[in-house]
Write an enzyme that holds these catalytic residues in place. Sequence first.
Site, PDB file in Angstrom:
ATOM      1  N   HIS A 494       0.825  -1.211   0.000  1.00  0.00           N
ATOM      2  CA  HIS A 494       0.000   0.000   0.000  1.00  0.00           C
ATOM      3  C   HIS A 494       0.862   1.266   0.000  1.00  0.00           C
ATOM      4  O   HIS A 494       0.983   1.944  -1.012  1.00  0.00           O
ATOM      5  CB  HIS A 494      -0.940  -0.036   1.215  1.00  0.00           C
ATOM      6  N   HIS A 499       1.337   5.146  -2.732  1.00  0.00           N
ATOM      7  CA  HIS A 499       1.493   6.524  -2.244  1.00  0.00           C
ATOM      8  C   HIS A 499       2.910   7.055  -2.452  1.00  0.00           C
ATOM      9  O   HIS A 499       3.121   8.108  -3.050  1.00  0.00           O
ATOM     10  CB  HIS A 499       1.164   6.592  -0.752  1.00  0.00           C
ATOM     11  N   HIS A 686      -3.823   0.857  -6.260  1.00  0.00           N
ATOM     12  CA  HIS A 686      -4.198   1.455  -4.979  1.00  0.00           C
ATOM     13  C   HIS A 686      -5.583   1.006  -4.535  1.00  0.00           C
ATOM     14  O   HIS A 686      -5.800   0.681  -3.365  1.00  0.00           O
ATOM     15  CB  HIS A 686      -4.146   2.981  -5.054  1.00  0.00           C
ATOM     16  N   ILE A 836      -7.087   9.024  -1.067  1.00  0.00           N
ATOM     17  CA  ILE A 836      -7.265   8.756   0.348  1.00  0.00           C
ATOM     18  C   ILE A 836      -6.220   7.743   0.776  1.00  0.00           C
ATOM     19  O   ILE A 836      -5.749   6.965  -0.055  1.00  0.00           O
ATOM     20  CB  ILE A 836      -8.680   8.239   0.692  1.00  0.00           C
TER      21      ILE A 836
END
Length: 836
Positions: A494, A499, A686, A836
Amino acid sequence: MSISVKATVTVKLTIGGFLSSLVGLSHRLDDISSLLGKSLWLELVSAELDPNTGLEKKPIGRYAHRVGQKDGEAIYESNFEIPGDFGEIGAVLVQNELRNEMYLKHIVLNGLPSGPIAFNCGSWVESKFDNPEKRIFFSNKSFLPLQTPKGLKGMREKELVSLRGNGEGERKTSDRIYDYDVYNDLSDPDSKPELGRPVLGGSKNYPYPRRCRTGRPRSKTDPHSETRSGTFYVPRDEEFSEVKEASFITKAADSVLHALIPSLETSLLDSNLGFPLFSDIDQLYKEGITIPKLKNQGLLRRVLPRLVKAVSEAKDDIVKFDSPAMFQSDKFSWFRDEEFSRQTLAGVNPYSIKLVMEWPLKSGLAPDVYGPPESAITTELVEREIKGFMTVDEALEQKKLFIIDYHDLLLPYVSKVRQIEGTTLYGSRALFFLTPDCTLKPLAIELTRPPMDGKPQWKQVFTPSLEATGCWLWRFAKAHFLAHDSGYHELVSHWLRTHCATEPYIIATNRQLSAMHPIYKLLHPHFRYTMQINALARQALINADGIIETSFSPSKYSMELSSVAYDQLWRFDKEALPGDLINRGIAVEDPTAPHGLKLLIEDYPFANDGLILWDALKQWVADYVNYYYKDASMVQSDPELQAWWTEIRTKGHEDKKDEPWWPVLKTPEDLIGIITTIVWVASAHHSAVNFGQYAFAGYFPNRPTIARTNMPSEDPTREGWKRFLDNPEFELLVCFPSQIQATKVMAILDVLSNHSPDEEYLGEHMEPAWGEEPVIKEAFERFSAKLKELGVIIDSRNADDSLKNRGGAGVVPYELLKPFSEAGVTGKGVPYSISI
């Protein structure tokens, strides 16, 4: 002869912004007449040079007047008289005459013989009193650098220079500067010495992608680290705090981190207190937890309606969790080995399972430090578990053995982590067998402790068992392994791979590709809001003593571990879905198979749905790229494009700049592959690892984030072994996360799994610039239709009883790559970006 042109400007009203009210303007210095008369200055810029001087033509300027307000937007108009020889209008210069920033949505010019010209701005414009430079906005029409109209070349270059900055000074919140820095703001040694952490990035010991530079003062205790005082800067246009409803999610995350979690910590005074009974876990969804009455209750109840329930105005508040999808479907499914295996293919971390490519299993770590490298999972043990199916040699030859292996990644940290109170760690691996019905059967979990504290290496293999003690030891082993998998999922699958790896792409795109570049316009929706979410993560999630460190097994070494994973595992060329599947041995190239790949696990929901989505994305990118780049020479001669790709490799991922596996950028095909990989990571990858978090981990026994006690069988004392035999359920609950750890993680996962009310889903709405070209518009419509078709395919697959990994009694159907969704925690929906 002159032409009458009307400019219509749309400004978004913002909460607390200058247009939210006609009164209360900053310092009362802007009165009503100035607001209605001289608040916005526009200059129209010709795309042509003056034929007499060879210089840029003088822009034509006028004030825009506010004429109305509708649906949360203020409308301004201005009338221009344009000389007949002015040429095509290619840009608008804007100056904000007020003392507050404004959010400029778009500008449309009407009255031109060739039809309206649109400028999609989507940007904050500072007050001229803070920044006297006029802002440049180019029309929606795209131009490669060498095709730029001569009258706009200087402005194109000037705008890029302004976005790069000079690499000096501390960034202000109003800045629009994109630059690189290492992760040197996760620690806080000035607050407490024990909150010091190594700088990630810029060294051989801790390689890492780069983040956006903030330029804050250095720590007094550690001059290599930045202080954490002040704001966590992101370029102004990367924020959405007062513009979109998407801010709803950011405010919810911020409220959980800075209001709700401190209240939980106040209520649950004993940070080590676990759940005495499984029924006490159930009460989180039925009765909730009483907490002190929260400040700013109106905002909190609005942004956290799923979590915060007010008992009454006089009494305390209650944090009550919604039942996760898995808990609703079958609250005992977490006990079942079939569900444990199924989630490796259709859960929240489908990126770790891989083919066993070498036998016997063996560690690559130094034996003199970590002990004998040979695995305790032997051929005899495996053949006992697969019984009548086949021999190990046959299973290897037929590619039936699969593994999730964290052994060598975690083992170097075991002795360090075990020095921290309230957590433990092992090197771990789990072995699976592919059965004839395409489900995975768990065969064994191996846990290893290296030599430490004067004790030799300890390792033990645990297998499914019908015998009582063996059955409970297997459950403990699964809990430990799942805690490791949870940490790897959050830190690597993740955070690191989506990110963190994406932030350098965003920085390079804004520094090297002009807003009028077609590739900038293609990438822009895939980067929305990611930098702000990453800044929020640095504030409270991945920082020293943040949510990750206090709630996951690696504790203070969590981010260091993600640096090791970046060093050992991350490769850009393997971030594409086909490359990833081939790299893990899950697929082999086969020109005759759908998508050109043959899956070794035919019922692999993530891969099956993902490959359709990958193909649709790649075709859309190919249609787009091939429209603008007809041959290799156009790719090679594009200075902005080449600088962009060079900067991603040498600045954004500088610690891996010399790796031989970076793709070259010489042909349209090269560009298609690079862009498809980037947008896949930002959208589908994601979504696959994020939006199912609450569904699968909201009931934490299914995915504990931490194991707090050692295995009962590791060097057991007589008393400890007796406690295990007398009450194994209680001992397992002691091993699980504490009450405060569990509830903190559940609260943040609830928010992270949420879609905002106006989420922007992949292929749902066309960017204004894409609609300017009929060929691109048609290509997007084909792309959108394919995604709608994918939604239907996923529904039909989930209804197919023969696909055991997708459904069944009490099984949560796999919908994480279903492109569209309603708002809320839905377990489906693929937004364009990491929002998010």
